[in-house]
Every structure is written in structure tokens, then in C-alpha cells.
Design a protein around this motif. Structure first.
Motif, PDB file in Angstrom:
ATOM      1  N   PRO A   6      -6.113  33.758   2.056  1.00  0.00           N
ATOM      2  CA  PRO A   6      -5.941  34.340   3.391  1.00  0.00           C
ATOM      3  C   PRO A   6      -6.037  35.862   3.438  1.00  0.00           C
ATOM      4  O   PRO A   6      -6.598  36.424   4.383  1.00  0.00           O
ATOM      5  N   GLN A   7      -5.527  36.538   2.421  1.00  0.00           N
ATOM      6  CA  GLN A   7      -5.539  37.997   2.430  1.00  0.00           C
ATOM      7  C   GLN A   7      -6.961  38.566   2.356  1.00  0.00           C
ATOM      8  O   GLN A   7      -7.189  39.724   2.718  1.00  0.00           O
ATOM      9  N   THR A  33      -4.385  37.368   8.399  1.00  0.00           N
ATOM     10  CA  THR A  33      -2.946  37.383   8.173  1.00  0.00           C
ATOM     11  C   THR A  33      -2.203  38.157   9.247  1.00  0.00           C
ATOM     12  O   THR A  33      -0.977  38.211   9.237  1.00  0.00           O
ATOM     13  N   SER A  34      -2.929  38.766  10.191  1.00  0.00           N
ATOM     14  CA  SER A  34      -2.303  39.437  11.331  1.00  0.00           C
ATOM     15  C   SER A  34      -3.307  39.487  12.468  1.00  0.00           C
ATOM     16  O   SER A  34      -4.528  39.445  12.251  1.00  0.00           O
ATOM     17  N   GLY A  41       2.014  37.439   4.631  1.00  0.00           N
ATOM     18  CA  GLY A  41       0.828  36.791   5.182  1.00  0.00           C
ATOM     19  C   GLY A  41       0.734  35.320   4.829  1.00  0.00           C
ATOM     20  O   GLY A  41      -0.190  34.641   5.261  1.00  0.00           O
ATOM     21  N   GLY A  42       1.699  34.816   4.037  1.00  0.00           N
ATOM     22  CA  GLY A  42       1.741  33.403   3.711  1.00  0.00           C
ATOM     23  C   GLY A  42       2.830  32.693   4.486  1.00  0.00           C
ATOM     24  O   GLY A  42       3.142  33.039   5.622  1.00  0.00           O
ATOM     25  N   LEU A 102       1.777  30.198   8.722  1.00  0.00           N
ATOM     26  CA  LEU A 102       0.383  30.607   8.577  1.00  0.00           C
ATOM     27  C   LEU A 102      -0.411  29.634   7.711  1.00  0.00           C
ATOM     28  O   LEU A 102      -1.634  29.519   7.860  1.00  0.00           O
ATOM     29  N   ASP A 103       0.265  28.909   6.814  1.00  0.00           N
ATOM     30  CA  ASP A 103      -0.441  27.947   5.970  1.00  0.00           C
ATOM     31  C   ASP A 103      -0.707  26.640   6.706  1.00  0.00           C
ATOM     32  O   ASP A 103      -1.848  26.177   6.784  1.00  0.00           O
ATOM     33  N   THR A 147       8.108  36.134   2.360  1.00  0.00           N
ATOM     34  CA  THR A 147       7.833  35.745   3.737  1.00  0.00           C
ATOM     35  C   THR A 147       8.808  34.667   4.180  1.00  0.00           C
ATOM     36  O   THR A 147       9.486  34.049   3.354  1.00  0.00           O
ATOM     37  N   GLU A 195       1.986  34.363  14.846  1.00  0.00           N
ATOM     38  CA  GLU A 195       2.617  35.666  14.620  1.00  0.00           C
ATOM     39  C   GLU A 195       3.787  35.881  15.567  1.00  0.00           C
ATOM     40  O   GLU A 195       4.783  36.537  15.219  1.00  0.00           O
TER      41      GLU A 195
END
Length: 365
Positions: free
Chosen positions: A73-74, A98-99, A170-171, A175-176, A222, A331
Motif C-alpha cells: 500500500p505505501q 494510504t491517505s 497506513g495499514g 485500510l486492509d 496503527t 480515513e
């Protein structure tokens, strides 16, 4: 139609599923693959009869029309921006970014260049979820009013050989795994208007259970338990929980409650499953699937739809706009938790067009 030529960047765990599924979709021709880990790229190339090439060579190849971005993802946005800069459409794994700040850069760059962005998940195109969509569209449960969506387990470190990115910034479970649930909810109900959320982490460290890093401790950076309410533009309110902190539970994946009945929707991380309906006080009854893409792992159907859309000049279903909207919603759970307030969702997207009720794999209408 002439096949769309595709280059794959990111030859990790999920790439094998994409490459196996590609054989079912003649509108796609994956010609080469690349990875920062060159030996991994060579192994995938040998396994699936591709060319292993450096990333720069793939991006510069004039025959490649679409870059399939299966990086972590990053790296989704940096790789996607490189693809766009080289004049390629891009279809990536979830999440889009991730954002929202990073995701917006990707969407805007593609729009400026006249290129397309697509994003997983595409499981909402599966037979079970298209059947649920048809039932809702046909008014089988009346007006959707409320519902639930649960994705709860104890994380991926027990099976994934390198699960660090799941617990990095970001994980996390939203988000996953959230993209599967929220994308399907948008498919069923339309866009989200506002979010109320709460998020925390139940464990400060995780121990890798398999592979070369077995026994290694990962620091959690996270939230690993995210819960809250989605208020849809349509008026429906859905309770959502995603968690890597739960050992066992008995909640179903997804239920939609309407003015005239209730609907059970199976795991949105799968294409198939059992759809059940209960009209008012009647008993639950399983519903025969009206769509045929149900059995198997076809995690490339979104890209196949994009290929057909490119040739036909129509919108593709797994669009960047849909993925960006879902990203903003995900988010917003953390923002709502941090700021202790309801967060208004600024973006909107169209519900993706339903698939025609045909049994032929790859006939995407």
C-alpha cells in the motif's frame, strides 16, 4: 476486441492469484512483470510464462497500455504516478492510497493526462454480490434502512511471511479489509454522507508465526480495532467493525435491513457465497444467484472490465473515483475517533453499473 497489453509491477503474494485468473479473460494480455526484488520477478515470470524486466523498462515499453500495480500500500501512489507519467493507465491493489492527500494526487494526475485509474477490490462484481445488488434494486426488501458489516479476526501474522506492512502507518484492518466491505456497501447503497468512528489498538506488538521472519516481533503503529456508523446519502445507517484484535466471533459478514425485509450478504472478500432473504415475518430463504461469476478467485475481473471499457469508451466499474470515495470514508473513522466528532464526507461517486445477469465469465456488458 484487441487484447489490452498489461505490465505487472509487484510480484508478491497476491500476484499469483491475479496471474492465474488472467487466463480466463482474453481481453487481457499480461506480457511482463517487474519487482524491486528481481529474483522474485524472475520466479513469477518463470511460473507464468512472462518476461521479467526492470521496472524502468516496463514503464518505458510503448506496447504496455495498463500497469497493474500490486505493490504494498505505501508504494501504490508512487508507482501509480510513475505509470501515469509514462502515459499508462493504472489499476492497483487496494487501498487506492494510504491517505486521501496521496490518493488525490493520483486521481488528479490521471485526469490531467487523460488516463484511467482503477483499483481493487473487484469482488463486488461476483455473483453473490451482484445478486444482492439486483434484489435491492428490484425492491425485494423495500427501502434499505440500516444494516451491519463485520470483519473481525486476529490479524495476518499467523500466515503471512512478511506482515509488517499490515501494522505500519497506513495499514490496519480498515485500510486492509475495509475496502471489500465499504466498496460493496457503496455498490449496494450508494455513496456515504458522514461517518462516526472509534479506533484503538489492543496489542502493542505482534509475533510473526511463519516464514523467514517467524518469531520476530512487529511494533504496532496503527489502530487494529476500528468501529463506527456510516450514514449514507440514501438515508441508510450501517454499523461497521473491522478488527485484528478478535480471536473468535459469531457475527455474519453483512446484513441489510429494509422497510419490507432483510438481506444476508456473504463475505465481500469472496465472489460467491449464499445470499438469503427474509420478507417481513417470513422465514429466511436462500436465493439462487442471478449472476454467474461466483466460484473461484477471479481477482482480475476489475482490470478486465477496465480493458473492455477502454476499448468501448465507457466508464469502468472499479473506478478511481469509487476507490477514492471509499478511502475518504475509511480515513474518516480515524479522524472521527481522534477529533471526537462526526466527519462529513466531501467526495461522491456513482454506484458502479450492475453487471448483466449472464452466466458467462468475462461477459461484462
Amino acid at each position: 476486441m484487441d487484447a489490452v497489453k498489461v505490465g505487472l509491477i509487484g510480484c508478491g503474494n497476491i500476484s499469483a492469484a491475479y496471474l492465474r485468473a488472467a487466463a480466463f479473460f482474453p481481453e487481457l494480455q499480461i506480457t511482463c512483470c517487474a519487482d524491486l526484488n528481481e529474483s522474485q520477478a524472475r520466479a513469477r515470470a518463470e511460473e507464468f510464462g512472462l518476461r521479467a524486466v526492470p521496472i524502468d523498462a516496463l514503464l518505458s515499453d510503448p506496447e504496455i497500455e495498463v500497469v497493474l500495480n500490486l505493490t504494498t500500500p505505501q508504494a501504490h501512489v508512487p508507482v501509480g504516478l510513475d505509470a501515469i507519467a509514462h502515459g499508462k493507465h493504472v489499476h492497483g491493489e487496494k487501498p487506492l492510497a494510504t491517505s486521501t492527500a496521496e490518493g488525490r494526487k493520483l486521481i488528479e494526475a490521471a485526469a490531467k493526462a487523460g488516463l484511467r485509474v482503477g483499483s481493487a477490490p473487484d469482488t463486488f462484481l461476483g455473483g453473490a454480490h451482484q445478486t444482492a445488488r439486483k434484489l435491492i434494486d428490484d425492491g425485494a426488501i423495500g427501502k434499505p434502512l440500516s444494516g451491519t458489516a463485520f470483519m473481525m479476526n486476529h490479524g495476518h501474522e499467523h500466515w503471512h511471511p512478511d506482515p509488517r506492512f499490515y501494522y505500519a502507518r497506513g495499514g490496519g484492518p480498515m485500510l486492509d479489509m475495509g475496502p471489500y466491505y465499504l466498496t460493496n456497501l457503496v455498490n449496494l447503497l450508494g455513496p456515504v454522507a458522514k461517518v462516526m468512528g472509534s479506533a484503538n489498538a489492543g496489542f502493542t506488538g505482534r509475533t510473526v508465526g511463519s516464514g523467514p521472519r517467524s518469531g520476530e516481533t512487529i511494533t504496532v503503529e496503527t489502530a487494529t480495532h476500528v468501529t463506527g456508523l456510516l450514514h449514507f446519502v440514501s438515508g441508510a445507517v450501517i454499523a461497521v467493525t473491522t478488527s485484528f484484535d478478535v480471536w473468535q466471533h459469531r457475527h455474519g459478514n453483512m446484513e441489510i435491513y429494509g422497510s419490507q425485509g432483510s438481506l444476508v450478504v456473504p463475505d465481500p472478500n469472496r465472489f460467491g457465497g449464499t445470499v438469503s432473504i427474509a420478507r417481513q415475518r417470513e422465514a429466511w430463504a436462500d436465493v439462487p444467484l442471478s449472476h454467474g461469476i461466483a466460484d473461484g478467485n477471479f481477482r482480475i475481473i476489475g482490470l478486465a472490465d477496465m480493458a473492455r471499457a477502454i476499448r468501448a469508451g465507457r466508464p469502468h466499474r472499479c473506478s478511481g473515483e469509487l476507490a477514492f470515495h471509499v478511502l475518504e470514508v475509511m480515513e474518516a473513522f480515524q479522524r472521527s475517533s481522534d477529533e471526537e466528532r462526526t466527519v462529513t464526507i466531501e467526495s461522491r461517486c456513482e454506484r458502479p453499473a450492475p453487471l448483466p445477469a449472464r452466466p458467462v465469465l468475462g461477459d461484462l456488458g
